[in-house]
Enzyme design. Sequence first.
Site, PDB file in Angstrom:
ATOM      1  N   CYS A 216      -1.431 -10.946  -9.606  1.00  0.00           N
ATOM      2  CA  CYS A 216      -2.343 -10.803  -8.469  1.00  0.00           C
ATOM      3  C   CYS A 216      -2.928 -12.183  -8.195  1.00  0.00           C
ATOM      4  CB  CYS A 216      -3.445  -9.791  -8.755  1.00  0.00           C
ATOM      5  SG  CYS A 216      -4.624  -9.603  -7.387  1.00  0.00           S
TER       6      CYS A 216
ATOM      7  N   ARG B  62       6.766  -1.153  -8.127  1.00  0.00           N
ATOM      8  CA  ARG B  62       6.942  -1.940  -9.351  1.00  0.00           C
ATOM      9  C   ARG B  62       8.012  -1.396 -10.290  1.00  0.00           C
ATOM     10  NH1 ARG B  62       0.739  -2.621 -11.041  1.00  0.00           N
ATOM     11  NH2 ARG B  62       0.665  -0.589 -10.028  1.00  0.00           N
TER      12      ARG B  62
ATOM     13  N   CYS C  87     -10.645  -6.575  -6.538  1.00  0.00           N
ATOM     14  CA  CYS C  87      -9.895  -5.803  -7.529  1.00  0.00           C
ATOM     15  C   CYS C  87     -10.285  -6.248  -8.941  1.00  0.00           C
ATOM     16  CB  CYS C  87      -8.382  -5.956  -7.325  1.00  0.00           C
ATOM     17  SG  CYS C  87      -7.756  -7.618  -7.623  1.00  0.00           S
TER      18      CYS C  87
ATOM     19  N   LYS D 258       2.646   2.321 -16.700  1.00  0.00           N
ATOM     20  CA  LYS D 258       3.012   1.378 -17.760  1.00  0.00           C
ATOM     21  C   LYS D 258       3.132   2.092 -19.103  1.00  0.00           C
ATOM     22  CE  LYS D 258       0.675  -2.484 -15.454  1.00  0.00           C
ATOM     23  NZ  LYS D 258      -0.481  -3.415 -15.476  1.00  0.00           N
TER      24      LYS D 258
ATOM     25  N   ASP E  95       3.738   2.014  -4.225  1.00  0.00           N
ATOM     26  CA  ASP E  95       3.982   1.094  -5.330  1.00  0.00           C
ATOM     27  C   ASP E  95       5.480   0.905  -5.486  1.00  0.00           C
ATOM     28  OD1 ASP E  95       4.054  -0.129  -7.975  1.00  0.00           O
ATOM     29  OD2 ASP E  95       2.074   0.717  -8.318  1.00  0.00           O
TER      30      ASP E  95
ATOM     31  N   SER F 128      -4.658  -1.229 -21.180  1.00  0.00           N
ATOM     32  CA  SER F 128      -4.214  -0.730 -19.882  1.00  0.00           C
ATOM     33  C   SER F 128      -4.528   0.752 -19.778  1.00  0.00           C
ATOM     34  CB  SER F 128      -2.704  -0.939 -19.711  1.00  0.00           C
ATOM     35  OG  SER F 128      -2.233  -0.336 -18.529  1.00  0.00           O
TER      36      SER F 128
ATOM     37  N   GLU G 167       3.824  -9.435  -7.347  1.00  0.00           N
ATOM     38  CA  GLU G 167       2.637  -9.534  -6.495  1.00  0.00           C
ATOM     39  C   GLU G 167       2.472  -8.308  -5.598  1.00  0.00           C
ATOM     40  OE1 GLU G 167      -0.669 -10.485  -5.201  1.00  0.00           O
ATOM     41  OE2 GLU G 167       0.185 -12.263  -6.143  1.00  0.00           O
ATOM     42  N   GLY G 168       1.236  -7.809  -5.546  1.00  0.00           N
ATOM     43  CA  GLY G 168       0.909  -6.710  -4.652  1.00  0.00           C
ATOM     44  C   GLY G 168       1.666  -5.434  -4.947  1.00  0.00           C
TER      45      GLY G 168
ATOM     46  N   HIS H 144       0.428  -7.231 -17.539  1.00  0.00           N
ATOM     47  CA  HIS H 144      -0.364  -7.599 -16.361  1.00  0.00           C
ATOM     48  C   HIS H 144       0.560  -7.957 -15.203  1.00  0.00           C
ATOM     49  CE1 HIS H 144      -4.210  -8.911 -14.572  1.00  0.00           C
ATOM     50  NE2 HIS H 144      -3.452  -9.765 -13.905  1.00  0.00           N
TER      51      HIS H 144
END
Length: 416
Positions: free
Chosen positions: A248, A332, A259, A359, A330, A354, A290-291, A245
């Site tokens: 957020c 991440r 969301c 991921k 993105d 998920s 975050e975000g 996770h």
Amino acid sequence: MTQNRSGSHHIVLTSHPNQYGPKPPAVQWGSGDALTRGPVVATVANTSHRNAIGTHSGSYAIYRALAIATGSLQSMHKPDLTNTAPAVPIGPFPSWLSADKIVSMDPWGALVADVYKEFLEKGYDIRPTIAVTKAHIHMPEITEAVVRGRLKPDGDIVTEEGICSVTKAAIEPVWYLPGVAKRCGIDEGTLRRTLFEQTGGMYPELITRPDFSIFLPPIGGYSLYLFGDLDAVNNPAKPIAVRIHDECNGSDVFGSDICTCRPYLTHGIEVCAQAAQEGGLGVIVYCRKEGRALGEVTKFLVYNARKRQEGGDRADKYFARTECVAGVQDMRFQELMPDVLHWLGITRIDRLVSMSNMKYNAIVNSGIVVHERFEIPDDLIPADAHVEMDAKKAAGYFTDNVPDDEELKVKKGREL
């Protein structure tokens, strides 16, 4: 550091072609035991001991500096690690002894008071980068799951009130730069120079100290919540459930309905608790990103742009507005995320909560087998979050938009 006539200080970029005197402990990443690997020493108290770039505590290092500047904290303070050992033993696992499996955290980071005791006795300031403790979590959604009969209280994993017993861990990032570069498909020199340039030259040692391969970046790490039997990683008959996770704050903490983040998180907790009740292990990995790692300010700017565009908030413009503000959809880079699963010794996941292909691909490409994926139940999707879900499906975030894998079962949430 040099001092000018006015008494102020300025930093000069220095090189270190030759070092004289005692050398800091060597780090041989992925070696067969902790002592051969060597401790990560990021102290600012004795620079001759340092073998890492950056400092401990990530972004919180700035608060430490402020505390020292105001006199609230002594600059030479060393932590007393008495009785701080992990509440539950974790590892070591074979993945700890690989230079490739774990590159963004120190697998020995929870055990420094034990495995590096002789260094500590010699005065080295070696600090844990992982802490493991026991706790309880109490969330109204889990209480509701008990009331509705989806979760059965057992008095151990889940109480009548919906309170869950967990083991939780906090993990600070520790980057092995050669491994991070390899994982991201770039050369180490490019990684070092870009990190140096894009932090405004904050870490000159990235350029001047090629002999230092360890970097403690000023970013958030991971929080882990473990349900049930940690030994399940060694028993294929016991189920392992995982929810990765990404943070957020607006949804997870304050319940924003734009969301699916908090609903996905609580559904993951429910699945993890069920796996634990079956004698297995449930793992919530909470990542400080975050975000989509763009940050909360950028996220809120994008919210405004999406809502104010002609036609209102639309799925087909969802990521376009993100790119207009941030320049990318993105940031991440999930390639580093599986490290935390390897730290737990996980080689398979029976239930992955998920639908994110980013991921999933990162996990399976790291060598972990995933047997089933569970998406969020339709009744948990807030009305205003359908724009996000539709946009992510169109962008290929979810399994719906990739060819079916014959060996992978994809199920609706709660179909256990």
